[in-house]
Design an enzyme around this catalytic site. Structure first.
Site, PDB file in Angstrom:
ATOM      1  N   LYS A 278       1.253  -1.102   0.135  1.00  0.00           N
ATOM      2  CA  LYS A 278       0.075   0.163   0.009  1.00  0.00           C
ATOM      3  C   LYS A 278       0.816   1.189  -0.382  1.00  0.00           C
ATOM      4  O   LYS A 278       2.120   1.297   0.448  1.00  0.00           O
ATOM      5  CB  LYS A 278      -0.727  -0.188   0.881  1.00  0.00           C
ATOM      6  N   ASP A 289      -7.275  -2.983  10.823  1.00  0.00           N
ATOM      7  CA  ASP A 289      -8.110  -4.315   9.708  1.00  0.00           C
ATOM      8  C   ASP A 289      -8.646  -5.421  10.279  1.00  0.00           C
ATOM      9  O   ASP A 289      -9.158  -6.254   9.668  1.00  0.00           O
ATOM     10  CB  ASP A 289      -6.771  -4.272   8.430  1.00  0.00           C
ATOM     11  N   ARG A 352     -11.002 -11.096   1.975  1.00  0.00           N
ATOM     12  CA  ARG A 352     -11.376 -12.559   1.080  1.00  0.00           C
ATOM     13  C   ARG A 352     -10.872 -13.398   1.077  1.00  0.00           C
ATOM     14  O   ARG A 352     -12.020 -14.634   0.932  1.00  0.00           O
ATOM     15  CB  ARG A 352     -12.037 -11.728  -0.214  1.00  0.00           C
TER      16      ARG A 352
HETATM   17  N1  BES Z   1      -7.895  -3.364   4.292  1.00  0.00           N
HETATM   18  C1  BES Z   1      -8.471  -3.134   2.460  1.00  0.00           C
HETATM   19  C2  BES Z   1      -9.158  -2.214   2.812  1.00  0.00           C
HETATM   20  C3  BES Z   1      -9.729  -0.762   3.269  1.00  0.00           C
HETATM   21  C4  BES Z   1      -9.557   0.600   2.359  1.00  0.00           C
HETATM   22  C5  BES Z   1      -9.873  -0.709   5.193  1.00  0.00           C
HETATM   23  C6  BES Z   1      -9.012   1.116   3.057  1.00  0.00           C
HETATM   24  C7  BES Z   1     -10.513   0.016   5.461  1.00  0.00           C
HETATM   25  C8  BES Z   1      -9.697   1.707   4.865  1.00  0.00           C
HETATM   26  C9  BES Z   1      -8.305  -4.247   1.672  1.00  0.00           C
HETATM   27  O1  BES Z   1      -7.390  -5.528   2.562  1.00  0.00           O
HETATM   28  C10 BES Z   1      -7.595  -3.604   0.393  1.00  0.00           C
HETATM   29  O2  BES Z   1      -6.488  -3.905   0.797  1.00  0.00           O
HETATM   30  N2  BES Z   1      -8.333  -3.835   0.040  1.00  0.00           N
HETATM   31  C11 BES Z   1      -8.252  -3.569  -1.947  1.00  0.00           C
HETATM   32  C12 BES Z   1      -8.727  -4.522  -2.905  1.00  0.00           C
HETATM   33  C13 BES Z   1      -7.660  -4.171  -3.518  1.00  0.00           C
HETATM   34  C14 BES Z   1      -6.490  -4.441  -3.793  1.00  0.00           C
HETATM   35  C15 BES Z   1      -8.526  -5.392  -4.700  1.00  0.00           C
HETATM   36  C16 BES Z   1      -9.083  -2.207  -1.746  1.00  0.00           C
HETATM   37  O3  BES Z   1     -10.338  -2.198  -1.671  1.00  0.00           O
HETATM   38  O4  BES Z   1      -8.276  -0.935  -2.275  1.00  0.00           O
HETATM   39 ZN    ZN Z   2      -6.927  -6.020   4.252  1.00  0.00          ZN
HETATM   40 MN    MN Z   3      -5.836  -5.371   1.253  1.00  0.00          MN
END
Ligand code: BES
Ligand code: ZN
Ligand code: MN
Length: 499
Positions: A278, A289, A352
């Site tokens: 990230k 998370d 997921r």
């Molecule tokens: N934990 C994150 C989602 C998240 C984002 C939670 C912001 C709280 C605040 C999740 O694991 C994630 O990174 N999701 C990605 C998925 C993508 C890479 C397909 C997302 O939603 O950007």
């Molecule tokens: Zn996550």
């Molecule tokens: Mn993630």
């Protein structure tokens, strides 16, 4: 915070601070507020006439009483427009009043439940909402502030009851206490930094809850997870030095009944994104998370106290998503407990993956109705923002139950679609499924992936990525973790158990 119910005549109650309410479009004060005003030589109506008090939602005015009544101060709380007033808004307004009272060092706060509310709300709900508001509004997370800790603490909350069923209010208070305590527990667990909330520590917390309520608990360790073929969960966990834990907690309140609710909570104690790391901005927030796991655990704690006639199986996959020499690669293919194989298209779509194995396992353990709670996608924030949780389902009946529970709990959810058209988004060229299809319908992609593991079992997915924490202190929430959906999960169990 200690709660006391008082049936003394409210006007002669000796207290640090008494809350009275005023709505925006009223021409005059009513009920208790009017009585107080009279005793104070109409000072409050004067402030209203001068527009210093408007009654706007969340407006707080503190008026000293200079010995004219036994209460030292009255806090005049604006409730906004009367026709827009709901229990949910009342909860938020009372929480704002509590926070303000706390911030100026008030130690004892009195909230009067009088006849005037009786016409709009039932006394049980009122008692519950007042207590929830006070406990949620007073919440603060600062356990590591050793030097500058704020001294302020509301020690006593008095609920003064007049002209309304005392036993009903008391029942509400008891329930409100359990609900708010659970929500604050979820907030604490979620706010805890990742170095102090590892999968192992989360498992310990679950053990404490199990011990307290004599629930069955099992923690599946790495070698057991390997035997069970939980490659998706293990794949996410393998980049970290912290061993994964699959936490299983069982509350069997209806042993004679074959049905069981399965609560599944995403327990990523830190999400770096993995190899597809990230960006650095706000990465610290990814300690949260595991909010889904926290919500499930906290709800189990409340369920253990409330003892509804229902079986609840909680399944919490807990691990870190880290970058290292043994982290999972983009393009890897993993096995799952269900037998389906998954191509890893994105290492940051880890939630997921761990939930896939957890959902299958909850079914295997006998859960017949599923609810998963997860900070799953940034995309749900694009769709719904920060105040409404995204809901997805494969079953209309079960969805209605969850909606009804959320409504009673005063938490907002909104359904997003899971049409068959979206199925192609989870199809892989080389495996049964893939965990990401690139840009577009991100929250739906996550849900669609989970649906492949829920299969025919009634299932609701709650994406709390937007609602699990807040950047600003507002309404019932203080900056940081919110504990959103705890009250809904408890309500689901209570409704299901007919209690
Ligand atoms: N934990 C994150 C989602 C998240 C984002 C939670 C912001 C709280 C605040 C999740 O694991 C994630 O990174 N999701 C990605 C998925 C993508 C890479 C397909 C997302 O939603 O950007
Ligand atoms: Zn996550
Ligand atoms: Mn993630």
């Amino acid at each position: 915070m200690q709660f006391k119910v008082s049936t003394e005549p409210i006007i002669s109650l000796a207290t640090d601070c008494m809350i009275i309410t005023y709505t925006e479009d009223r021409d005059r004060l009513r009920g208790l507020a009017e009585q107080v005003d009279e005793k104070l030589d109409h000072r409050i109506s004067q402030l209203i006439a001068e527009r210093e008090i408007k009654g706007e939602f969340g407006e707080v005015t503190i008026v000293h009483t200079w010995g004219k009544i036994p209460a030292k101060r009255v806090l005049v709380l604006g409730l906004g427009k009367e026709e827009k007033l709901t229990l949910e808004k009342a909860r938020a307004a009372f929480a704002i009043a509590t926070r303000k009272a706390k911030s100026i060092g008030i130690k004892e706060l009195t909230f009067a439940i009088t006849q005037k509310y009786k016409d709009i709300w039932n006394p049980v709900d009122l008692g519950q909402v007042v207590v929830e508001a006070m406990m949620l509004g007073a919440y603060e997370y600062s356990p590591y502030k050793k030097k500058e800790k704020t001294e302020h603490k509301i020690e006593r909350a008095i609920v003064a009851v007049d002209g309304i069923s005392l036993s009903a209010v008391e029942a509400g208070i008891e329930r409100g206490h359990i609900f708010a305590e659970a929500q604050n527990l979820a907030r604490d667990l979620t706010n805890t930094p990742a170095n102090r909330m590892t999968p192992a520590i989360l498992a310990e917390k679950a053990k404490e809850i199990a011990r307290k309520h004599q629930m069955e608990i099992e923690i599946l360790e790495k070698d057991q997870l390997e035997e069970l073929n939980m490659g998706a969960f293990l794949g996410v966990a393998q980049g970290s030095n912290e061993p994964p834990k699959m936490i299983i907690l069982k509350y069997l309140g209806a042993p004679d009944c074959k049905d069981a609710i399965g609560f599944i909570g995403k327990g990523i104690t830190f999400d770096s994104g993995g190899i597809q790391l990230k960006p650095e901005k706000d990465l610290d927030e990814m300690k949260g998370d595991m909010a889904g796991a926290a919500v499930v655990l906290a709800a189990m704690n409340a369920i253990g106290t409330l003892k509804p006639h229902v079986n609840v199986i909680a399944v919490i996959p807990a691990c870190e998503n880290m970058v290292s020499g043994h982290a999972i690669h983009p393009g890897d293919v993993v096995d799952t407990f269900s037998g389906k194989t998954v191509e890893i298209k994105h290492t940051d779509a880890e939630g997921r993956l761990i939930l896939a194995d957890a959902i299958s396992y909850a079914k295997y353990l006998g859960a017949t109705k599923l609810v998963d709670v997860a900070t799953l996608t940034g995309s749900v924030i694009s769709a719904l923002g920060y105040s409404i949780t995204g809901l997805f389902t494969n079953n209309e009946e079960w969805k209605k139950e969850v909606f009804a529970a959320a409504k009673i709990a005063g938490e907002k959810v909104w359904e997003l679609p899971l049409d068959d058209d979206y199925e192609e988004l989870v199809k892989s060229d080389i495996a049964d499924l893939k965990n990401d299809a690139g840009f577009g319908a991100g929250a739906i992609q996550g849900a669609m992936f989970l649906k492949q593991f829920a299969e025919d079992t009634p299932w609701v997915h709650l994406d709390i990525a937007g609602t699990a924490d807040t950047k600003e202190t507002k309404g019932i929430h203080a900056k940081g973790a919110t504990g959103a959906m705890v009250r809904t999960l408890i309500s689901i169990a209570i409704r299901f158990g007919g209690k």
